[in-house]
Write a protein that holds these residues in place. Structure first.
Motif, PDB file in Angstrom:
ATOM      1  N   ASP A  66      16.255  20.997   9.881  1.00 48.90           N
ATOM      2  CA  ASP A  66      17.374  21.291  10.787  1.00 48.90           C
ATOM      3  C   ASP A  66      17.891  20.037  11.462  1.00 48.90           C
ATOM      4  N   ASP A  67      16.987  19.078  11.696  1.00 49.39           N
ATOM      5  CA  ASP A  67      17.342  17.864  12.436  1.00 49.39           C
ATOM      6  C   ASP A  67      17.817  16.732  11.527  1.00 49.39           C
ATOM      7  N   GLY A  68      18.004  17.033  10.237  1.00 50.00           N
ATOM      8  CA  GLY A  68      18.410  15.990   9.304  1.00 50.00           C
ATOM      9  C   GLY A  68      17.272  15.622   8.375  1.00 50.00           C
ATOM     10  N   GLN A  69      17.392  14.474   7.730  1.00 52.41           N
ATOM     11  CA  GLN A  69      16.379  14.054   6.759  1.00 52.41           C
ATOM     12  C   GLN A  69      15.389  13.095   7.378  1.00 52.41           C
ATOM     13  N   LYS A  70      14.102  13.331   7.086  1.00 54.81           N
ATOM     14  CA  LYS A  70      13.034  12.441   7.541  1.00 54.81           C
ATOM     15  C   LYS A  70      12.344  11.867   6.315  1.00 54.81           C
ATOM     16  N   ASP A  71      12.052  10.557   6.347  1.00 55.88           N
ATOM     17  CA  ASP A  71      11.431   9.875   5.211  1.00 55.88           C
ATOM     18  C   ASP A  71      10.045   9.372   5.598  1.00 55.88           C
ATOM     19  N   TYR A  72       9.100   9.527   4.674  1.00 51.40           N
ATOM     20  CA  TYR A  72       7.717   9.122   4.914  1.00 51.40           C
ATOM     21  C   TYR A  72       7.223   8.292   3.738  1.00 51.40           C
ATOM     22  N   GLU A  73       6.825   7.044   4.008  1.00 53.16           N
ATOM     23  CA  GLU A  73       6.226   6.215   2.970  1.00 53.16           C
ATOM     24  C   GLU A  73       4.732   6.491   2.925  1.00 53.16           C
ATOM     25  N   THR A  74       4.186   6.603   1.715  1.00 51.40           N
ATOM     26  CA  THR A  74       2.780   6.989   1.597  1.00 51.40           C
ATOM     27  C   THR A  74       2.166   6.471   0.311  1.00 51.40           C
ATOM     28  N   GLU A  75       0.853   6.379   0.292  1.00 47.84           N
ATOM     29  CA  GLU A  75       0.104   6.081  -0.914  1.00 47.84           C
ATOM     30  C   GLU A  75      -0.397   7.370  -1.562  1.00 47.84           C
ATOM     31  N   ASN A  76      -0.558   8.405  -0.730  1.00 47.83           N
ATOM     32  CA  ASN A  76      -1.083   9.676  -1.224  1.00 47.83           C
ATOM     33  C   ASN A  76      -0.116  10.800  -0.864  1.00 47.83           C
ATOM     34  N   ILE A  77       0.647  11.280  -1.845  1.00 48.33           N
ATOM     35  CA  ILE A  77       1.664  12.306  -1.585  1.00 48.33           C
ATOM     36  C   ILE A  77       1.037  13.592  -1.080  1.00 48.33           C
ATOM     37  N   THR A  78      -0.070  14.011  -1.691  1.00 51.08           N
ATOM     38  CA  THR A  78      -0.699  15.285  -1.333  1.00 51.08           C
ATOM     39  C   THR A  78      -1.146  15.310   0.129  1.00 51.08           C
ATOM     40  N   GLU A  79      -1.865  14.274   0.539  1.00 50.51           N
ATOM     41  CA  GLU A  79      -2.373  14.238   1.915  1.00 50.51           C
ATOM     42  C   GLU A  79      -1.238  14.180   2.929  1.00 50.51           C
ATOM     43  N   THR A  80      -0.248  13.327   2.647  1.00 49.74           N
ATOM     44  CA  THR A  80       0.862  13.184   3.590  1.00 49.74           C
ATOM     45  C   THR A  80       1.660  14.471   3.695  1.00 49.74           C
ATOM     46  N   LEU A  81       1.928  15.121   2.567  1.00 49.05           N
ATOM     47  CA  LEU A  81       2.662  16.383   2.598  1.00 49.05           C
ATOM     48  C   LEU A  81       1.903  17.451   3.385  1.00 49.05           C
ATOM     49  N   PHE A  82       0.602  17.520   3.173  1.00 53.02           N
ATOM     50  CA  PHE A  82      -0.215  18.518   3.897  1.00 53.02           C
ATOM     51  C   PHE A  82      -0.117  18.302   5.402  1.00 53.02           C
ATOM     52  N   GLU A  83      -0.230  17.033   5.825  1.00 54.24           N
ATOM     53  CA  GLU A  83      -0.173  16.723   7.255  1.00 54.24           C
ATOM     54  C   GLU A  83       1.200  17.019   7.836  1.00 54.24           C
ATOM     55  N   GLY A 142       0.777  -1.230   0.000  1.00 54.72           N
ATOM     56  CA  GLY A 142       0.000   0.000   0.000  1.00 54.72           C
ATOM     57  C   GLY A 142       0.806   1.276   0.000  1.00 54.72           C
ATOM     58  N   LYS A 143       2.119   1.197   0.052  1.00 56.88           N
ATOM     59  CA  LYS A 143       2.957   2.391   0.073  1.00 56.88           C
ATOM     60  C   LYS A 143       3.741   2.472  -1.233  1.00 56.88           C
ATOM     61  N   ARG A 144       3.359   3.421  -2.089  1.00 54.33           N
ATOM     62  CA  ARG A 144       3.953   3.483  -3.415  1.00 54.33           C
ATOM     63  C   ARG A 144       4.973   4.602  -3.557  1.00 54.33           C
ATOM     64  N   HIS A 145       5.027   5.507  -2.577  1.00 52.11           N
ATOM     65  CA  HIS A 145       5.929   6.654  -2.692  1.00 52.11           C
ATOM     66  C   HIS A 145       6.665   6.893  -1.384  1.00 52.11           C
ATOM     67  N   ILE A 146       7.832   7.528  -1.500  1.00 47.86           N
ATOM     68  CA  ILE A 146       8.587   7.958  -0.328  1.00 47.86           C
ATOM     69  C   ILE A 146       8.833   9.457  -0.449  1.00 47.86           C
ATOM     70  N   ILE A 147       8.506  10.200   0.603  1.00 46.18           N
ATOM     71  CA  ILE A 147       8.769  11.635   0.651  1.00 46.18           C
ATOM     72  C   ILE A 147       9.992  11.861   1.527  1.00 46.18           C
ATOM     73  N   HIS A 148      10.996  12.527   0.984  1.00 45.35           N
ATOM     74  CA  HIS A 148      12.212  12.853   1.729  1.00 45.35           C
ATOM     75  C   HIS A 148      12.177  14.341   2.077  1.00 45.35           C
ATOM     76  N   ILE A 149      12.191  14.661   3.362  1.00 41.31           N
ATOM     77  CA  ILE A 149      12.157  16.061   3.795  1.00 41.31           C
ATOM     78  C   ILE A 149      13.401  16.359   4.628  1.00 41.31           C
ATOM     79  N   LYS A 150      14.174  17.355   4.187  1.00 42.75           N
ATOM     80  CA  LYS A 150      15.397  17.730   4.888  1.00 42.75           C
ATOM     81  C   LYS A 150      15.109  18.936   5.783  1.00 42.75           C
TER      82      LYS A 150
END
Length: 270
Positions: free
Chosen positions: A219-236, A209-217
């Motif tokens: 101050d604390d380093g890089q955080k990765d989020y696996e998601t099916e819906n990029i828009t919803e996850t990014l908004f949250e 169910g997880k088709r995408h990974i969002i990488h966000i850099k």
């Protein structure tokens, strides 16, 4: 598309070692189909049974067309020249070599070289040309780009796409997941002598169910989020970061890599 290969309840054992436990799969005419599996999963045995290089215990293999095979470990006599090999294979197949095909693979340019003096890429191109001598409907490619440099890989991938455009069916065995994702229409994964997965590349990448990974850099380093819906996850995530006053320096998105889903399947994780 019609099925050009059908395998039903294919079983094969070596003594007490049961390698294939009842394989069922079908390959459609004109598609590029990948057969994947870790060492010992039964991939090579399955291919050899389909190709007619190995007998099987029970079940059936139906092939609706002529086959050509490029083996991973192919080798020719050291002193034979490429065009001599072409003429020899053409005589065996009772046919005339396709000059356009040979030109597209660059074989005439190698005419004065001996086989032992060819580079890995040149040998791969020659092996593919020999597999195509009889104008097969189905072409088996076992690790076709192993040992090739980037330029050689790109060239061979383009040639495989050209074969598909001509209506050829390609059966590809590869450990290179980027190659599989780039070329193939459907994938089958063998695990312990059984088909653990069969479907399209998109279906394969969506396992779990997880088709995408969002990488966000931040101050604390890089955080990765696996998601099916990029828009919803990014908004949250962005709303949360804004509330906490966390600065964001970069955002990138990727698809979940095929390697991870392959590992999940062979390890029994879904």
């Amino acid at each position: 598309m019609n099925n050009i290969i059908e395998i039903k309840e294919l079983k094969k054992s070596y003594g007490t070692n049961i390698v294939l436990k009842g394989i069922n799969l079908a390959v459609k005419k004109g598609e590029i189909f990948a057969l994947l599996g870790v060492n010992g999963a039964g991939k090579t045995t399955t291919l050899e049974c389909i190709e007619g290089l190995r007998t099987y215990d029970s079940g059936s293999v139906t092939i609706n067309g002529k086959i050509g095979i490029q083996l991973q470990s192919s080798a020719l006599q050291a002193h034979i020249k490429p065009m001599e090999a072409v003429k020899l294979f053409a005589k065996w197949n009772k046919t005339i070599p396709d000059n356009e095909m040979l030109k597209s693979l660059g074989i005439p340019e190698l005419s004065q070289k001996k086989y032992a003096d060819l580079s890995t890429g040149q040998k791969r191109r020659l092996h593919l040309a020999l597999a195509l001598i009889g104008n097969p409907d189905i072409i088996f490619l076992d690790e076709p780009t192993a040992g090739l440099d980037v330029e050689g890989r790109v060239s061979l991938h383009n040639q495989i796409r050209e074969l598909k455009s001509q209506g050829k069916t390609i059966i590809l065995a590869s450990h290179d997941m980027a190659e599989v994702e780039d070329l193939c229409d459907r994938i089958a994964v063998l695990k312990n002598g059984n088909i653990a997965f069969i479907g399209t590349v998109d279906e394969f990448t969506s396992i779990g169910g997880k088709r995408h990974i969002i990488h966000i850099k931040t101050d604390d380093g890089q955080k990765d989020y696996e998601t099916e819906n990029i828009t919803e996850t990014l908004f949250e995530v962005l709303s949360e970061f804004k509330q906490k006053g966390i600065s964001i320096y970069d955002i990138q998105t990727d698809r979940v890599p095929l390697e991870q889903n392959f590992i999940n399947i062979v390890r029994g994780m879904e």
